[in-house]
Design a protein around this motif. Structure first.
Motif, PDB file in Angstrom:
ATOM      1  N   LYS A  40      -4.402  -3.056  14.816  1.00 43.21           N
ATOM      2  CA  LYS A  40      -3.547  -2.546  13.746  1.00 43.21           C
ATOM      3  C   LYS A  40      -2.225  -3.305  13.672  1.00 43.21           C
ATOM      4  O   LYS A  40      -1.689  -3.531  12.581  1.00 43.21           O
ATOM      5  N   ARG A  98     -11.698   3.815  -0.255  1.00 41.27           N
ATOM      6  CA  ARG A  98     -11.315   4.855   0.704  1.00 41.27           C
ATOM      7  C   ARG A  98     -10.785   4.241   1.998  1.00 41.27           C
ATOM      8  O   ARG A  98      -9.798   4.715   2.570  1.00 41.27           O
ATOM      9  N   TYR A  99     -11.420   3.160   2.441  1.00 43.68           N
ATOM     10  CA  TYR A  99     -10.983   2.522   3.685  1.00 43.68           C
ATOM     11  C   TYR A  99      -9.744   1.658   3.470  1.00 43.68           C
ATOM     12  O   TYR A  99      -8.952   1.474   4.393  1.00 43.68           O
ATOM     13  N   GLU A 101      -7.373   2.605   1.542  1.00 43.84           N
ATOM     14  CA  GLU A 101      -6.336   3.634   1.601  1.00 43.84           C
ATOM     15  C   GLU A 101      -6.033   4.001   3.051  1.00 43.84           C
ATOM     16  O   GLU A 101      -4.874   4.214   3.422  1.00 43.84           O
ATOM     17  N   GLU A 102      -7.077   4.055   3.871  1.00 44.70           N
ATOM     18  CA  GLU A 102      -6.907   4.420   5.278  1.00 44.70           C
ATOM     19  C   GLU A 102      -6.155   3.331   6.045  1.00 44.70           C
ATOM     20  O   GLU A 102      -5.279   3.628   6.873  1.00 44.70           O
TER      21      GLU A 102
END
Length: 217
Positions: A40, A98-99, A101-102
């Motif tokens: 990350k 969706r991912y 956004e995650e």
């Protein structure tokens, strides 16, 4: 670890089911999550790419895998079974979105998929919603499509068909196959169903072993 267990002997008591599903599992989860931190941090520093790959298993179930690639390496995101879903452009877009956004839109540089028409539709939807993110096709898939088109040219198509016939003949007869393996000390590269590049690998394999294959036939 196994060697240490063997040295200890039969009197070693293993962890209980409660420990395995409780504290041990939690510690392992924490270790895995700690490993995510470096990924990350890399996403925040240099950005990342979301990569998808859809396939069908032997039971006919549709599965889509999603991974994130960055300077730190590849991280598996999720595997989604989509057998009961209509896998159109809208479905793929919503799944990828969706991912994004995650992960955070500001960290995603591009989405990489194959060049199927449904992915082209998904790319258009993503561009409309998130114009800062690129949607690119796999280079390997592009090359495979190019080789497939080349393989449709008359002389090339005929050559590939002849090579496939020879290979099928060799592998369809047990005694001939056994004889071929004795001469070659290896197997030929055989044409695959989904990757057209294997047709050219099959040609090269036959060419490299032309004399030995001729002796077999």
């Amino acid at each position: 670890m196994l060697e240490a267990i063997g040295q200890f002997g039969r009197s070693l008591k293993g962890p209980s089911p409660y420990e395995m599903s409780g504290s041990f599992l939690q510690k392992r989860k924490e270790k895995v999550m700690d490993g995510f931190k470096e990924h990350k941090e890399s996403w925040e520093l240099t950005g990342c790419s979301i990569m998808t790959d859809a396939w069908t298993d032997r039971k006919g179930r549709g599965v889509m895998n999603l991974v994130v690639h960055s300077a730190h390496g590849v991280l598996f995101l999720d595997s989604v079974e989509c057998s009961g879903d209509r896998k159109d452009g809208k479905y793929i877009f919503e799944l990828v979105d969706r991912y994004i956004e995650e992960i955070g839109e500001q960290h995603v540089v591009q989405v990489v998929t194959d060049n199927a028409s449904v992915n082209t539709t998904a790319a258009s939807l993503l561009t409309a919603k998130r114009p800062s993110i690129f949607w690119n096709g796999y280079a390997a898939h592009c090359l495979d499509l190019m080789l497939e088109d080349i393989g449709k040219l008359g002389p090339v198509e005929e050559t590939i068909a002849n090579a496939r016939q020879v290979t099928v003949f060799l592998y369809a007869h047990t005694r001939v196959l056994d004889l071929m393996r004795k001469f070659l000390n290896r197997d030929l590269v055989r044409s695959g169903v989904t990757r057209f590049a294997t047709a050219y690998l099959n040609l090269k394999s036959l060419l490299d072993n032309k004399k030995r294959v001729s002796k077999t036939i």
